[in-house]
Design an enzyme around this catalytic site. Structure first.
Site, PDB file in Angstrom:
ATOM      1  N   ARG A  34      21.511 -27.469  21.051  1.00 22.33           N
ATOM      2  CA  ARG A  34      21.739 -27.456  19.597  1.00 22.33           C
ATOM      3  C   ARG A  34      20.702 -26.578  18.919  1.00 22.33           C
ATOM      4  O   ARG A  34      19.616 -26.353  19.444  1.00 22.33           O
ATOM      5  CB  ARG A  34      21.709 -28.864  19.032  1.00 22.33           C
ATOM      6  CG  ARG A  34      20.388 -29.629  19.193  1.00 22.33           C
ATOM      7  CD  ARG A  34      19.392 -29.362  18.094  1.00 22.33           C
ATOM      8  NE  ARG A  34      18.398 -30.430  18.012  1.00 22.33           N
ATOM      9  CZ  ARG A  34      17.184 -30.258  17.543  1.00 22.33           C
ATOM     10  NH1 ARG A  34      16.775 -29.065  17.146  1.00 22.33           N
ATOM     11  NH2 ARG A  34      16.341 -31.260  17.473  1.00 22.33           N
TER      12      ARG A  34
ATOM     13  N   GLU B   8      19.881 -34.277   9.001  1.00 23.21           N
ATOM     14  CA  GLU B   8      18.457 -33.936   8.824  1.00 23.21           C
ATOM     15  C   GLU B   8      18.311 -32.509   8.288  1.00 23.21           C
ATOM     16  O   GLU B   8      17.503 -32.242   7.403  1.00 23.21           O
ATOM     17  CB  GLU B   8      17.723 -34.094  10.155  1.00 23.21           C
ATOM     18  CG  GLU B   8      16.275 -33.662  10.084  1.00 23.21           C
ATOM     19  CD  GLU B   8      15.512 -33.989  11.358  1.00 23.21           C
ATOM     20  OE1 GLU B   8      15.774 -35.014  11.989  1.00 23.21           O
ATOM     21  OE2 GLU B   8      14.636 -33.177  11.724  1.00 23.21           O
TER      22      GLU B   8
ATOM     23  N   ARG C 243      13.712 -38.515  25.989  1.00 29.31           N
ATOM     24  CA  ARG C 243      14.226 -39.402  24.933  1.00 29.31           C
ATOM     25  C   ARG C 243      15.168 -40.416  25.566  1.00 29.31           C
ATOM     26  O   ARG C 243      15.573 -40.272  26.709  1.00 29.31           O
ATOM     27  CB  ARG C 243      15.010 -38.596  23.877  1.00 29.31           C
ATOM     28  CG  ARG C 243      14.180 -37.589  23.119  1.00 29.31           C
ATOM     29  CD  ARG C 243      14.975 -36.889  22.015  1.00 29.31           C
ATOM     30  NE  ARG C 243      14.130 -35.957  21.280  1.00 29.31           N
ATOM     31  CZ  ARG C 243      14.495 -35.311  20.183  1.00 29.31           C
ATOM     32  NH1 ARG C 243      15.702 -35.479  19.673  1.00 29.31           N
ATOM     33  NH2 ARG C 243      13.672 -34.481  19.575  1.00 29.31           N
TER      34      ARG C 243
ATOM     35  N   CYS D 295      12.037 -30.596   9.578  1.00 36.02           N
ATOM     36  CA  CYS D 295      10.958 -31.161  10.401  1.00 36.02           C
ATOM     37  C   CYS D 295      10.212 -30.025  11.102  1.00 36.02           C
ATOM     38  O   CYS D 295      10.849 -29.140  11.677  1.00 36.02           O
ATOM     39  CB  CYS D 295      11.559 -32.108  11.432  1.00 36.02           C
ATOM     40  SG  CYS D 295      10.342 -32.873  12.516  1.00 36.02           S
TER      41      CYS D 295
ATOM     42  N   ARG E 254      17.089 -27.131  20.821  1.00 33.94           N
ATOM     43  CA  ARG E 254      16.808 -28.232  21.741  1.00 33.94           C
ATOM     44  C   ARG E 254      17.922 -28.233  22.783  1.00 33.94           C
ATOM     45  O   ARG E 254      19.088 -28.482  22.475  1.00 33.94           O
ATOM     46  CB  ARG E 254      16.751 -29.583  21.029  1.00 33.94           C
ATOM     47  CG  ARG E 254      16.265 -30.700  21.979  1.00 33.94           C
ATOM     48  CD  ARG E 254      15.938 -31.988  21.233  1.00 33.94           C
ATOM     49  NE  ARG E 254      17.064 -32.873  21.096  1.00 33.94           N
ATOM     50  CZ  ARG E 254      17.426 -33.801  22.000  1.00 33.94           C
ATOM     51  NH1 ARG E 254      16.747 -33.933  23.127  1.00 33.94           N
ATOM     52  NH2 ARG E 254      18.473 -34.585  21.770  1.00 33.94           N
TER      53      ARG E 254
ATOM     54  N   THR F 210       8.840 -29.898  13.828  1.00 32.38           N
ATOM     55  CA  THR F 210       9.081 -29.825  15.287  1.00 32.38           C
ATOM     56  C   THR F 210      10.277 -28.936  15.612  1.00 32.38           C
ATOM     57  O   THR F 210      10.479 -28.584  16.770  1.00 32.38           O
ATOM     58  CB  THR F 210       9.357 -31.219  15.887  1.00 32.38           C
ATOM     59  OG1 THR F 210      10.575 -31.719  15.341  1.00 32.38           O
ATOM     60  CG2 THR F 210       8.226 -32.180  15.618  1.00 32.38           C
TER      61      THR F 210
ATOM     62  N   GLU G  76      16.608 -39.601  19.923  1.00 27.61           N
ATOM     63  CA  GLU G  76      15.224 -39.880  19.573  1.00 27.61           C
ATOM     64  C   GLU G  76      15.020 -41.331  19.130  1.00 27.61           C
ATOM     65  O   GLU G  76      15.876 -41.899  18.444  1.00 27.61           O
ATOM     66  CB  GLU G  76      14.873 -38.964  18.412  1.00 27.61           C
ATOM     67  CG  GLU G  76      13.424 -38.891  18.185  1.00 27.61           C
ATOM     68  CD  GLU G  76      13.098 -37.669  17.360  1.00 27.61           C
ATOM     69  OE1 GLU G  76      13.890 -37.278  16.505  1.00 27.61           O
ATOM     70  OE2 GLU G  76      12.024 -37.112  17.597  1.00 27.61           O
TER      71      GLU G  76
ATOM     72  N   ARG H 187      23.448 -28.431  11.844  1.00 25.23           N
ATOM     73  CA  ARG H 187      23.080 -28.519  13.251  1.00 25.23           C
ATOM     74  C   ARG H 187      24.293 -27.976  14.007  1.00 25.23           C
ATOM     75  O   ARG H 187      25.399 -28.516  13.859  1.00 25.23           O
ATOM     76  CB  ARG H 187      22.804 -29.969  13.677  1.00 25.23           C
ATOM     77  CG  ARG H 187      21.459 -30.513  13.213  1.00 25.23           C
ATOM     78  CD  ARG H 187      20.292 -29.886  14.010  1.00 25.23           C
ATOM     79  NE  ARG H 187      18.996 -30.287  13.491  1.00 25.23           N
ATOM     80  CZ  ARG H 187      18.329 -31.378  13.899  1.00 25.23           C
ATOM     81  NH1 ARG H 187      18.846 -32.168  14.824  1.00 25.23           N
ATOM     82  NH2 ARG H 187      17.147 -31.651  13.401  1.00 25.23           N
TER      83      ARG H 187
HETATM   84  P1  ADP Z   1      18.918 -33.919  17.971  1.00 16.48           P
HETATM   85  O1  ADP Z   1      19.304 -33.432  19.286  1.00 16.48           O
HETATM   86  O2  ADP Z   1      19.848 -33.445  16.949  1.00 16.48           O
HETATM   87  O3  ADP Z   1      17.476 -33.652  17.710  1.00 16.48           O
HETATM   88  P2  ADP Z   1      19.004 -36.815  18.664  1.00 16.48           P
HETATM   89  O4  ADP Z   1      17.871 -36.904  19.621  1.00 16.48           O
HETATM   90  O5  ADP Z   1      19.096 -37.871  17.613  1.00 16.48           O
HETATM   91  O6  ADP Z   1      19.020 -35.504  17.804  1.00 16.48           O
HETATM   92  O7  ADP Z   1      20.341 -36.769  19.487  1.00 16.48           O
HETATM   93  C1  ADP Z   1      21.559 -36.661  18.832  1.00 16.48           C
HETATM   94  C2  ADP Z   1      22.720 -37.123  19.689  1.00 16.48           C
HETATM   95  O8  ADP Z   1      22.928 -36.212  20.743  1.00 16.48           O
HETATM   96  C3  ADP Z   1      22.504 -38.487  20.339  1.00 16.48           C
HETATM   97  O9  ADP Z   1      23.706 -39.233  20.286  1.00 16.48           O
HETATM   98  C4  ADP Z   1      22.203 -38.125  21.757  1.00 16.48           C
HETATM   99  O10 ADP Z   1      22.557 -39.133  22.664  1.00 16.48           O
HETATM  100  C5  ADP Z   1      23.074 -36.912  21.941  1.00 16.48           C
HETATM  101  N1  ADP Z   1      22.660 -36.071  23.070  1.00 16.48           N
HETATM  102  C6  ADP Z   1      21.537 -35.375  23.209  1.00 16.48           C
HETATM  103  N2  ADP Z   1      21.515 -34.707  24.371  1.00 16.48           N
HETATM  104  C7  ADP Z   1      22.674 -34.989  24.994  1.00 16.48           C
HETATM  105  C8  ADP Z   1      23.270 -34.602  26.227  1.00 16.48           C
HETATM  106  N3  ADP Z   1      22.652 -33.768  27.066  1.00 16.48           N
HETATM  107  N4  ADP Z   1      24.494 -35.093  26.511  1.00 16.48           N
HETATM  108  C9  ADP Z   1      25.146 -35.926  25.664  1.00 16.48           C
HETATM  109  N5  ADP Z   1      24.647 -36.313  24.496  1.00 16.48           N
HETATM  110  C10 ADP Z   1      23.434 -35.853  24.153  1.00 16.48           C
HETATM  111  C1  CIR Z   2       8.680 -38.901  14.173  1.00 21.47           C
HETATM  112  O1  CIR Z   2       7.640 -38.463  13.720  1.00 21.47           O
HETATM  113  O2  CIR Z   2       8.740 -39.620  15.164  1.00 21.47           O
HETATM  114  C2  CIR Z   2       9.959 -38.522  13.463  1.00 21.47           C
HETATM  115  N1  CIR Z   2       9.634 -38.050  12.153  1.00 21.47           N
HETATM  116  C3  CIR Z   2      10.731 -37.449  14.241  1.00 21.47           C
HETATM  117  C4  CIR Z   2       9.932 -36.276  14.677  1.00 21.47           C
HETATM  118  C5  CIR Z   2      10.712 -35.238  15.469  1.00 21.47           C
HETATM  119  N2  CIR Z   2      10.577 -35.492  16.815  1.00 21.47           N
HETATM  120  C6  CIR Z   2      10.513 -34.646  17.831  1.00 21.47           C
HETATM  121  O3  CIR Z   2       9.814 -34.932  18.787  1.00 21.47           O
HETATM  122  N3  CIR Z   2      11.219 -33.524  17.787  1.00 21.47           N
END
Ligand code: ADP
Ligand code: CIR
Length: 355
Positions: free
Chosen positions: A125, A224, A308, A270, A279, A272, A313, A228
């Site tokens: 993403r 966020e 994660r 953010c 990511r 990060t 997250e 995305r």
């Molecule tokens: P982001 O990737 O947007 O930073 P999150 O960590 O909240 O945010 O993940 C968003 C969603 O993407 C969650 O439902 C997570 O389980 C899903 N996700 C992340 N990586 C994978 C993957 N490799 N396969 C399937 N779902 C994924």
């Molecule tokens: C935190 O500080 O835990 C949240 N605000 C999310 C930070 C983003 N996390 C990350 O590792 N990419």
């Protein structure tokens, strides 16, 4: 001038943070000296230090704890952002400049797990902010609606594999929304880190998801970040996932102008996510390595990877499935960020096979 009420909240919240055992980067880098220097500053949007740090003040279990309420905050509150950026993105110094966008040769990445033994699914993403709009805490309800219209009408022009439908969160049946979340396609609701950062105002107005029928290409609107852009599928074929993402981003970038900063790369809410905003993750089962979670974290961090839970997250692993991704997104190109995940996961699988 910063209001007295804001200053009082800052002082009380800061004293609590200092007394806490928080492991956040906010606690690590907000020294008394920097706090005193920044507490009376404001951006031209009116954002204060409180807007930057309130998520970390309310959530002592934050990993990071700060957000940029508007793009200018990265400059006005640089004395706090810069050391946090340097720590999170492993050595991106305040004198460094993020390299120009480079997706590299998309045909050089393949399948990380051709036998399907370890990787459940793969996702890449990136985030984008629409030029001319501030970040969540400064958006008006009218702007949310305007942005949703802009995004949905722009995406309706995509074709081929990227052709899909925009589904606004407003009016979406709860069971449909929950199924999309459970299947990992849609952002969760009620994220306390975002809520405390004032990023969920007027929810669900302006929020939505676009996806193709196969749900291999998806776009989140106004969660966020403004956008995305996501490519994902079952199995370990990172090459196919990445090629689809690159095609989509290139197509969308032709149609909407995005906020880009000379030094920080693509701008996100953010810190990060700055820079490439990429990511790249796998959902992976490595039961032998994961028998000791601390060991898994240690090995992953050796390869600059972040672990994660299954629902993203701040969640736990379910059924032994971990989400492992590249941690840093700045100071390297898009291709290098994805390659970092590729090479690290290849090593992790090798280690798992040897155990
Ligand atoms: P982001 O990737 O947007 O930073 P999150 O960590 O909240 O945010 O993940 C968003 C969603 O993407 C969650 O439902 C997570 O389980 C899903 N996700 C992340 N990586 C994978 C993957 N490799 N396969 C399937 N779902 C994924
Ligand atoms: C935190 O500080 O835990 C949240 N605000 C999310 C930070 C983003 N996390 C990350 O590792 N990419």
């Amino acid at each position: 001038m910063v209001d007295q009420a804001v200053l009082d909240k800052l002082e009380t919240g800061y004293a609590k943070l200092v007394a806490s055992d928080s492991k956040s980067l906010l606690k690590k880098y907000l020294t008394k000296e920097i706090f005193d220097q920044l507490k009376t500053k404001k951006t031209s949007f009116g954002s204060t230090l409180l807007d930057v740090i309130q998520s970390g003040l309310e959530n002592h279990d934050s990993g990071v704890g700060i957000y940029a309420p508007d793009a200018e905050a990265y400059t006005v509150f640089a004395d706090l952002f810069d050391p946090i950026i340097e720590d999170y993105h492993t050595g991106f110094k305040k004198t460094d400049k993020h390299p120009p966008k480079n997706f590299g040769d998309v045909d050089t990445l393949g399948n990380l797990d051709p036998a399907g033994e370890f990787i459940v699914s793969t996702r890449v993403r990136c985030g984008r902010s629409l030029e001319g709009y501030p970040f969540n805490p400064c958006l008006t309800e009218a702007q949310y609606k305007e942005m949703e219209d802009k995004v949905s009408s722009t995406l309706s022009g995509l074709e081929g594999e990227l052709k899909g439908t925009f589904y606004p969160l407003t009016g979406m049946a709860k069971d449909v929304q929950q199924k999309l979340i459970d299947d990992h396609f849609l952002f969760k609701e009620g994220d306390r880190f975002l809520q405390a950062a004032n990023a969920c105002r007027f929810w669900p107005t302006g929020r939505g998801i676009y996806h193709n029928d196969a749900k291999t290409f998806l776009v989140w609107c106004n969660e966020e970040d403004h956008l995305r852009i996501i490519s994902m599928q079952q199995g370990g074929d990172l090459g196919e996932v990445y090629r689809r993402l690159v095609k989509a981003v290139n197509d969308i970038e032709k149609r909407i102008p995005f906020s880009h900063h000379d030094r920080l790369g693509f701008l996100t809410f953010c810190p990060t996510n700055l820079g490439t905003t990429v990511r790249a993750s796998v959902h992976i089962k490595v039961p032998k390595l994961a028998a000791n979670k601390a060991k898994l974290e240690e090995v992953a961090s050796k390869f600059n990877l972040q672990v994660r839970g299954t629902r993203g997250e701040h969640t736990e692993a379910e059924g032994g499935i971990y989400d492992i991704s590249n941690k840093r997104r700045m100071g390297l190109t898009e291709y290098e960020a994805v390659k970092e995940m590729h090479d690290g996961i290849a090593e992790l699988i090798k280690i798992e096979k040897e155990l």
